[in-house]
Design an enzyme around this catalytic site. Structure first.
Site, PDB file in Angstrom:
ATOM      1  N   TYR A 161      16.539  13.516  30.570  1.00  0.00           N
ATOM      2  CA  TYR A 161      15.701  14.758  30.890  1.00  0.00           C
ATOM      3  C   TYR A 161      15.317  14.331  32.354  1.00  0.00           C
ATOM      4  O   TYR A 161      15.630  13.178  33.081  1.00  0.00           O
ATOM      5  CB  TYR A 161      14.415  14.354  30.226  1.00  0.00           C
ATOM      6  CG  TYR A 161      14.832  14.466  28.580  1.00  0.00           C
ATOM      7  CD1 TYR A 161      15.231  15.602  28.152  1.00  0.00           C
ATOM      8  CD2 TYR A 161      14.791  13.303  28.015  1.00  0.00           C
ATOM      9  CE1 TYR A 161      15.594  15.525  26.624  1.00  0.00           C
ATOM     10  CE2 TYR A 161      15.172  13.351  26.389  1.00  0.00           C
ATOM     11  CZ  TYR A 161      15.520  14.461  25.985  1.00  0.00           C
ATOM     12  OH  TYR A 161      16.030  14.616  24.540  1.00  0.00           O
ATOM     13  N   THR A 235       0.421   7.795  21.927  1.00  0.00           N
ATOM     14  CA  THR A 235      -0.765   7.565  21.101  1.00  0.00           C
ATOM     15  C   THR A 235      -2.172   8.494  21.814  1.00  0.00           C
ATOM     16  O   THR A 235      -3.270   8.014  21.591  1.00  0.00           O
ATOM     17  CB  THR A 235      -1.272   6.226  21.352  1.00  0.00           C
ATOM     18  OG1 THR A 235      -1.337   5.679  22.848  1.00  0.00           O
ATOM     19  CG2 THR A 235      -0.457   5.321  20.608  1.00  0.00           C
TER      20      THR A 235
END
Length: 323
Positions: A161, A235
């Site tokens: 990426y 998270t």
């Protein structure tokens, strides 16, 4: 241009609350605060924005509680390899209102490989989580125990990426190295650079930033090649399940004064009421039968990965963590 609003109906504590919210709210929080308006805490992240639904319905969410009795020794896990090109790095430290965030200059590339990684991953950001009290502040738990804080080194897969944003929503996109923080008389040399009084007071308020140079990334790592790893998620919203977590089996240290300085950082700007950034942690999420692997060689019967099956404890966590 008209702004379209939707009504969010939330059932909370047996009270129905009607809240006006933008379809794609850019805001979220770790804890409830009195601000005169609703800001979603972790239990609501997946409800206020359809793009964040994994925060509620995902099956590989992070953080988790690491039960050492359920860990599986994986003999194929190699030591983590850190490649700084022999150079020190620079970056900008930010108060984001939620974290202390150190983002490296793009001129300074730090890559890691080995461990559970198939690809090389590039360091994007170092993020600090910490508590308002010494017995809380880490996102991950170890046998149900929290630590005073947690350093998270967030890397993206630069082989597949082009940038962090693309990698974060893509398979095999992220690797996050997690290091518990504990309070001691002397501090880790890298944390000393971030948390000494002259530096940390430069980012007291939200959106404050301060440039740091001549940093040695190797210094943030504790002196161990042992780690624990599992497949999980970011998270923070949108909680994409694209992260491989690596938890080092030894903590790093900061002084009590440095922890006090962290707790004096504000979530808000100077003109707003002071709200400490501390307790910026997401609660632990269900493990859902995921494998918790380790490169610590211990003897255990069976070759499967049934994390829901109780097993005889044959591994004791590094005594450094439990002191």
């Amino acid at each position: 241009m008209d702004i379209f609003w939707e009504i969010l109906i939330i059932l909370h504590a047996n009270v129905i609350v009607c809240i006006s919210a933008q379809p794609n709210p850019p805001w979220w929080a770790y804890k409830e605060v009195v601000q005169g308006s609703f800001v979603p805490v972790p239990s609501f992240w997946g409800l206020v924005n359809s793009a964040w639904n994994l925060c509620s319905v995902g099956k590989r969410q992070s953080p988790v509680n690491i039960e050492t009795s359920h860990m599986i020794f994986d003999p194929f896990l190699q030591p983590i390899k850190l490649n700084t090109g022999g150079r020190k790095v620079g970056g900008t430290m930010y108060n984001t209102g939620r974290h202390v965030s150190l983002r490296l200059d793009k001129e300074h590339l730090v890559n890691i490989s080995g461990g559970p990684m198939t690809y090389s991953h590039r360091l994007e950001e170092i993020r600090l989580h910490f508590g308002s009290e010494d017995g809380q502040g880490s996102e991950h738990l170890l046998n149900g125990q929290a630590f005073s804080g947690e350093v998270q080194l967030i890397h993206y897969n630069h082989e597949l990426y082009t940038n962090y944003t693309e990698a974060a929503k893509s398979p095999n996109g992220l690797v996050i190295v997690s290091i518990f923080m504990k309070i001691a008389e002397t501090a880790n040399s890298f944390l000393n650079r971030m948390l000494n009084r002259d530096t940390i007071t430069r980012i007291t308020y939200k959106n404050d930033a301060y440039l740091l140079t001549n940093l040695n990334i190797e210094e943030i790592y504790p002196e161990t090649i042992s780690f624990i790893t599992y497949e999980g998620s970011m998270t923070i919203p949108p909680c994409f399940e694209t992260a491989t977590w690596i938890l080092m089996n030894k903590p790093v240290y900061l002084t009590r004064m440095q922890m006090h300085s962290l707790r004096l950082l504000s979530q808000n700007q100077p003109s707003q009421i002071f709200l400490s950034m501390s307790d910026n942690v997401r609660p632990v999420q269900p493990l859902n039968n995921r494998c918790i692997r380790t490169n610590i060689n211990f003897s255990m019967q069976g070759k499967d990965c049934p994390n829901n099956r109780a097993q005889k404890l044959q591994y004791r966590v590094n005594e450094w963590l439990l002191k």
